[in-house]
Design a protein around this motif. Sequence first.
Motif, short mmCIF file in Angstrom:
data_model
loop_
_atom_site.label_atom_id
_atom_site.label_comp_id
_atom_site.label_asym_id
_atom_site.label_seq_id
_atom_site.Cartn_x
_atom_site.Cartn_y
_atom_site.Cartn_z
N VAL A 244 -51.08 15.26 -2.03
CA VAL A 244 -50.30 15.88 -2.89
C VAL A 244 -48.32 15.62 -1.75
O VAL A 244 -47.83 15.46 -2.59
N GLY A 245 -48.98 15.83 -0.62
CA GLY A 245 -47.65 15.97 0.13
C GLY A 245 -47.56 14.25 0.55
O GLY A 245 -46.03 13.93 0.69
N ALA A 246 -48.67 13.99 0.50
CA ALA A 246 -47.96 11.87 0.55
C ALA A 246 -47.31 11.24 -0.57
O ALA A 246 -46.37 10.69 -0.56
N LEU A 247 -47.59 11.70 -1.82
CA LEU A 247 -47.50 11.80 -3.01
C LEU A 247 -45.74 12.41 -2.63
O LEU A 247 -44.92 11.33 -3.28
N ILE A 248 -45.41 13.70 -2.58
CA ILE A 248 -43.97 13.98 -2.86
C ILE A 248 -43.13 13.56 -1.68
O ILE A 248 -41.70 13.56 -1.19
N ALA A 249 -43.99 12.76 -0.75
CA ALA A 249 -42.56 12.42 0.64
C ALA A 249 -41.91 11.69 0.41
O ALA A 249 -40.58 11.80 0.68
N ILE A 250 -41.99 10.42 -0.07
CA ILE A 250 -41.28 9.22 0.12
C ILE A 250 -39.78 9.77 -1.16
O ILE A 250 -38.68 9.54 -0.98
N PRO A 251 -40.14 10.51 -2.35
CA PRO A 251 -38.95 10.99 -2.63
C PRO A 251 -38.30 12.17 -2.16
O PRO A 251 -36.76 12.54 -2.43
N VAL A 252 -38.56 12.33 -1.42
CA VAL A 252 -38.77 13.73 -0.97
C VAL A 252 -36.95 13.17 0.46
O VAL A 252 -36.41 12.93 0.89
N ALA A 253 -38.23 12.02 1.38
CA ALA A 253 -37.15 11.49 2.12
C ALA A 253 -35.90 10.62 1.37
O ALA A 253 -35.17 10.60 2.42
N ALA A 254 -36.25 9.81 -0.29
CA ALA A 254 -35.00 9.23 -0.60
C ALA A 254 -33.94 10.17 -0.66
O ALA A 254 -32.92 10.14 -0.16
N ALA A 255 -34.14 11.59 -0.70
CA ALA A 255 -33.42 12.76 -1.47
C ALA A 255 -32.43 13.21 0.35
O ALA A 255 -31.10 13.12 -0.07
N VAL A 256 -33.47 13.08 1.37
CA VAL A 256 -32.45 13.39 2.55
C VAL A 256 -31.95 12.32 2.91
O VAL A 256 -30.67 12.69 3.28
N THR A 257 -32.07 11.52 2.52
CA THR A 257 -31.51 9.81 2.62
C THR A 257 -30.32 10.05 2.15
O THR A 257 -29.04 8.98 2.49
N LEU A 258 -29.99 9.64 0.63
CA LEU A 258 -29.58 11.19 -0.49
C LEU A 258 -28.22 11.34 0.76
O LEU A 258 -27.24 11.31 0.30
N VAL A 259 -28.57 12.38 0.71
CA VAL A 259 -27.58 14.00 1.17
C VAL A 259 -27.04 13.17 2.76
O VAL A 259 -25.98 13.44 2.83
N LEU A 260 -27.41 12.57 3.84
CA LEU A 260 -26.43 11.93 4.67
C LEU A 260 -25.87 11.10 4.42
O LEU A 260 -25.04 11.09 5.51
N LYS A 261 -26.18 9.99 3.34
CA LYS A 261 -24.71 8.87 3.18
C LYS A 261 -24.22 9.14 2.73
O LYS A 261 -23.20 9.08 3.26
N GLN A 262 -24.19 10.86 1.79
CA GLN A 262 -23.17 10.95 0.88
C GLN A 262 -21.78 11.95 1.65
O GLN A 262 -20.62 12.46 0.76
N VAL A 263 -23.21 12.93 2.27
CA VAL A 263 -22.29 14.16 3.07
C VAL A 263 -22.74 14.05 4.07
O VAL A 263 -21.39 14.17 4.87
N VAL A 264 -23.25 13.82 4.70
CA VAL A 264 -23.24 14.00 6.35
C VAL A 264 -22.85 13.42 6.66
O VAL A 264 -22.11 13.33 7.76
N PHE A 265 -23.29 12.49 7.34
CA PHE A 265 -22.08 10.94 8.19
C PHE A 265 -20.23 10.80 7.28
O PHE A 265 -19.79 10.62 8.29
N PRO A 266 -20.10 11.01 6.29
CA PRO A 266 -19.13 11.23 6.33
C PRO A 266 -18.05 12.28 6.84
O PRO A 266 -17.09 11.89 7.07
N ARG A 267 -18.73 13.58 7.36
CA ARG A 267 -18.35 14.18 7.60
C ARG A 267 -18.46 13.80 8.73
O ARG A 267 -17.07 14.68 9.64
N LEU A 268 -19.23 13.73 9.44
CA LEU A 268 -18.76 13.19 11.24
C LEU A 268 -17.99 12.19 11.28
O LEU A 268 -17.85 12.00 12.54
N ASP A 269 -17.50 11.51 10.86
CA ASP A 269 -16.92 10.24 10.36
C ASP A 269 -15.35 11.11 10.93
O ASP A 269 -14.63 10.58 10.87
N GLU A 270 -15.32 12.00 10.19
CA GLU A 270 -13.71 12.47 9.63
C GLU A 270 -13.74 13.00 10.94
O GLU A 270 -12.31 13.47 10.82
N ARG A 271 -14.34 13.49 11.70
CA ARG A 271 -13.84 14.61 12.46
C ARG A 271 -13.62 13.46 14.27
O ARG A 271 -14.30 12.50 14.34
#
Length: 404
Positions: A377-404
């Motif tokens: 079960v963990g192997a099945l859902i791991a890749i979508p979770v990684a995709a969600a984390v990657t999306l949050v990093l690209k659209q939220v975390v990295f832009p805020r870090l670039d503004e500082r």
Amino acid sequence: MAQGRSEESGRGDGSGGGDRGEEAAAPGPRAHAPAETGEHPGVPAASVMAAAEHRAQRTPFPGTGRLNYFTLGFTGALGVLTAWLLVQALIGAQGLFVNILVALFLAVGLNPVIESLHRRGLPRWAAILTVCVALIAFVTGFVWTLVPPLTQQFGEFIANAPDYVRRLGDNRFLGDLERRFHVLEQAQQFVSSADFGQRVFGGVFGFGQAVLNSLIATFTVLVLTLFFMASLPGITEVAYRLVPRSRRARVRELGDEIIARVGGYIGGQLLVALIGGVVALVFLTAIGSGYALTLALVVAVTALIPLIGTTIGALAATLAVGLGDLRLGAVTLVFFLVYQQIESYVIAPRVMRRSVDVAPTVTITAALLGGALLGLVGALIAIPVAAAVTLVLKQVVFPRLDER
């Protein structure tokens, strides 16, 4: 004389009045002095209260003048016991949590299909019912095509076990072991004894119980998936309402994007598995396998497992074909090795390009970590979770870090 006494009395009255005035005026400055307590005369009440508060802070248990180690130890032991009972309860309910997680994952993944059917004119309840009927039909067909061949092969193996052991004695190496250690003689006695059937029945009973538990878990997941699909819009709306209004629009945008990507990943995996199953069915039918449909379904289902799914299906098909004919087994192995390369480098990248934007290193790491934590079960859902984390990093975390 009287006049003198009256003057003296007047002076006395005046002095007396003066004394009374002084006495009346005297309490004025003393009114600002701190009040005294009866228990500690001469000590201001504020000082007494401050000392009491200081003692209360130094003493863990108010009302006692010394540290009660027994009460402290009992409280600590009670906390540890409560934590242990909570952990045991979570471990006992681990299977239920896994079923809920799988059902929620399937509901999110099948939501794009439901939305597509809804846009084409079907009510949402009809779209959900259609998807559930398709799922139930697939699971039923898979079990119906898989169980009878396994039962037949297992029964034939039990019936021919003594003959198999006897044929092993014709081998030169095994014949030498038989002369030295009497291995085959003991095996022949074991399979010919009356306890062999009972032991095999016990194994079959245990296997049957495992199959029954799997069917119950599958039914539970299907029912939970039905409820999650029906209430998914309400669940997401409640989750968005928990976010402050100033950030709700941004969170809603990210949440909808994550749900779309999870659905795209599941849809892509289903398409890749379907292609693999069809290719396997055509090949196995062409070589004359008697279990072409069953093996094709096994290849399709195992293809849903990330990284190693196609390999597992290929090995299962090769083993099943190779037991009847070694040459056809070798041909089957070569065919699936070639197809696995085509699937890994041509089919899967094109299907997954628009659904999941995750680096290959992150994909492998996420699948391995998810498998280590929750197994399949963990192997099945791991890749979508990684995709969600990657999306949050690209659209939220990295832009805020670039503004500082």
